[in-house]
Design an enzyme around this catalytic site. Structure first.
Site, PDB file in Angstrom:
ATOM      1  N   CYS A 108       0.832  -1.205   0.000  1.00 52.96           N
ATOM      2  CA  CYS A 108       0.000   0.000   0.000  1.00 52.96           C
ATOM      3  C   CYS A 108       0.868   1.257   0.000  1.00 52.96           C
ATOM      4  O   CYS A 108       1.766   1.402   0.835  1.00 52.96           O
ATOM      5  CB  CYS A 108      -0.918   0.018   1.219  1.00 52.96           C
ATOM      6  SG  CYS A 108      -1.955   1.504   1.293  1.00 52.96           S
ATOM      7  N   HIS A 177       3.052  -6.026  -7.616  1.00 52.33           N
ATOM      8  CA  HIS A 177       2.616  -4.898  -8.438  1.00 52.33           C
ATOM      9  C   HIS A 177       3.860  -4.295  -9.089  1.00 52.33           C
ATOM     10  O   HIS A 177       4.817  -3.953  -8.389  1.00 52.33           O
ATOM     11  CB  HIS A 177       1.901  -3.850  -7.574  1.00 52.33           C
ATOM     12  CG  HIS A 177       1.305  -2.726  -8.373  1.00 52.33           C
ATOM     13  ND1 HIS A 177      -0.026  -2.372  -8.268  1.00 52.33           N
ATOM     14  CD2 HIS A 177       1.837  -1.902  -9.309  1.00 52.33           C
ATOM     15  CE1 HIS A 177      -0.275  -1.360  -9.108  1.00 52.33           C
ATOM     16  NE2 HIS A 177       0.856  -1.064  -9.739  1.00 52.33           N
ATOM     17  N   ASP A 210      -1.624  -2.948 -14.699  1.00 57.48           N
ATOM     18  CA  ASP A 210      -1.931  -2.659 -16.110  1.00 57.48           C
ATOM     19  C   ASP A 210      -2.571  -3.820 -16.861  1.00 57.48           C
ATOM     20  O   ASP A 210      -2.418  -3.931 -18.079  1.00 57.48           O
ATOM     21  CB  ASP A 210      -0.681  -2.188 -16.854  1.00 57.48           C
ATOM     22  CG  ASP A 210      -0.182  -0.831 -16.383  1.00 57.48           C
ATOM     23  OD1 ASP A 210      -0.894  -0.200 -15.580  1.00 57.48           O
ATOM     24  OD2 ASP A 210       0.908  -0.411 -16.798  1.00 57.48           O
ATOM     25  N   ARG A 233      -7.609  -1.685 -10.712  1.00 52.50           N
ATOM     26  CA  ARG A 233      -8.386  -0.520 -11.159  1.00 52.50           C
ATOM     27  C   ARG A 233      -9.297  -0.810 -12.341  1.00 52.50           C
ATOM     28  O   ARG A 233     -10.381  -0.234 -12.461  1.00 52.50           O
ATOM     29  CB  ARG A 233      -7.428   0.631 -11.503  1.00 52.50           C
ATOM     30  CG  ARG A 233      -6.801   1.280 -10.276  1.00 52.50           C
ATOM     31  CD  ARG A 233      -5.754   2.298 -10.661  1.00 52.50           C
ATOM     32  NE  ARG A 233      -4.660   1.690 -11.392  1.00 52.50           N
ATOM     33  CZ  ARG A 233      -3.879   2.335 -12.255  1.00 52.50           C
ATOM     34  NH1 ARG A 233      -4.089   3.618 -12.494  1.00 52.50           N
ATOM     35  NH2 ARG A 233      -2.889   1.713 -12.860  1.00 52.50           N
TER      36      ARG A 233
END
Length: 332
Positions: A108, A177, A210, A233
Site C-alpha cells: 500500500c 505490483h 496494467d 483498477r
C-alpha cells in the site's frame, strides 16, 4: 512453447479454479462487489485491507470489512501492520474458519499507512518484513500470501529479494505490483520485475499492474511466466472483465462489451446489494462512486454523475438511471 491456457492457481492446499484475482482495494472491494466479480469468474477474492492494530484495539470499523459469504470461497483476509507480535496475534484471531487464506499487505502506497511503517514501507526493511511474515505463518494453519511492489522507489527496487524473504519465512504465494511505491499508480507497470520475482522463488507468483483485457493477461503470461493475474483498477465498475478474460482463453474470441441496458441493470442490482449490506443511507452514498466507474465513457456520463451525487434513496437512484437509459438510447 508455453501453453496459453489458464491453469488453476494452487496456493498451499487451496486450489483456485480460475487464476484471476480481484485486487484488494480500499473502499471498492467490499462484500457486495466481490460477489458480483465472483459471479463473473473472478477466482481469488480478498477483503479490503484490515488494520491489525485496529483489530487489536477493537476498532468497530474493522468488523464490516471482514464480512464474507460462502459463495465467494476461497477468500483471503488482507491485514496490514509492522509489529510482528500484533500481526501474529491478530492473524490467529481471524483464523476462525471464515477465511481460507491470509494476505499481508506490503504494497500500500498511501502516506498515512507508509508513515506508520506499514504497507510498502516494509519494502525498505526486508528483515522486519520477514519477522512479520513468520509471525503470521506461525500463528495460523491456513496459507499466508504477501502483496508487494517493485520496490519503494527507483533507488530501492528489491521485489525479488522481498519475495525470497517471504518464501523463506513460510509464505505460500507472492503478488507483485510492477510499480514502486513512489509511482503510486502512475506511469507503466514494469512486468519484467514480475518475471524476475518468478525466477527468484518457487512459490506461486501473481502478477499485478496494467491488466486491462484478456490480451494483457496473455501477454503477461508470456512475458513473465507468472501463475496468477491480479486485476485492480480495471475492475472498478467492470465486473465483466473476468468473464471476458475467461471467454477469450476458452474460445480465442473477444466478448462484446456489455450494453448500456446490462450496465444499468448491474448498477441497480449492485445498489440493492449495497443497501442490504450497509443500509440505504450509506449504501446509496457509496454507490455514487461506483456509478461513475460503471458509466465512464458513456454519453452524458458527466451530467449523470453530477445528478447521482444528490441521490439519497434507492428509488432516486433507480429513477435517475432508468431516465438516463431512456434518454441515451433515444439518441441512438
Amino acid at each position: 512453447m508455453r501453453s496459453n491456457k489458464l491453469k488453476p492457481l494452487v496456493i498451499g492446499d487451496i486450489t483456485i479454479e480460475h487464476p484471476l484475482a480481484l485486487a484488494p482495494m480500499a473502499g471498492v472491494t467490499d462484500l457486495p462487489y466481490r460477489l458480483l466479480c465472483k459471479e463473473q469468474g473472478a477466482g481469488m477474492m480478498c477483503t479490503e485491507m484490515v488494520s491489525a492494530k485496529g483489530l487489536y484495539y477493537g476498532n468497530r470499523k474493522s468488523e464490516p470489512l471482514m464480512a464474507t459469504d460462502p459463495k465467494e470461497i476461497p477468500v483471503a483476509i488482507q491485514i496490514f501492520g509492522s509489529d510482528p507480535e500484533i500481526m501474529g496475534q491478530m492473524a490467529a484471531k481471524v483464523n476462525d474458519g471464515r477465511f481460507q487464506m491470509i494476505d499481508i499487505n506490503m504494497g500500500c502506497p498511501v502516506p498515512k499507512i507508509v508513515n506508520n511503517g506499514d504497507g510498502s514501507a516494509l519494502m525498505k526493511n526486508p528483515e522486519l518484513a520477514g519477522k512479520v511474515i513468520k509471525a503470521v505463518v506461525d500463528a495460523v494453519d491456513i496459507p499466508v500470501t504477501v502483496k508487494i511492489r517493485k520496490g519503494f522507489n527507483d533507488e530501492l527496487i528489491n521485489a525479488p529479494e522481498m519475495a525470497q524473504v517471504a518464501q523463506e519465512n513460510g509464505a505460500a504465494a507472492i503478488a507483485v505490483h510492477g510499480r514502486t511505491r513512489e509511482q503510486y499508480y502512475s506511469g507503466t507497470a514494469d512486468w519484467s520485475i514480475i518475471r524476475k520475482v518468478k525466477e527468484a522463488v518457487d512459490i506461486p507468483v501473481i502478477g499485478n499492474g496494467d491488466i486491462t483485457c484478456a490480451k494483457d493477461v496473455l501477454r503477461m503470461q508470456e512475458e513473465t511466466g507468472c501463475d496468477g493475474f491480479m486485476i485492480g483498477r480495471r475492475a472498478k465498475g467492470n465486473p465483466w472483465i473476468f468473464k471476458e478474460i475467461l471467454h477469450f482463453f476458452e474460445t480465442g474470441e473477444e466478448m462484446p462489451r456489455p450494453s448500456l441496458e446490462e450496465v444499468v441493470a448491474m448498477m441497480l442490482r449492485h445498489g440493492q446489494m449495497m443497501i442490504d449490506f450497509k443500509g440505504e443511507y450509506i449504501g446509496v452514498r457509496e454507490m455514487r462512486k461506483h456509478v461513475a466507474w460503471y458509466t465512464f465513457g458513456f454519453p452524458g456520463a458527466a451530467k449523470l454523475r453530477e445528478k447521482v451525487n444528490h441521490t439519497e434513496t434507492y428509488e432516486d437512484l433507480e429513477e435517475l438511471l432508468q431516465n438516463y437509459l431512456k434518454a441515451t438510447n433515444g439518441r441512438d
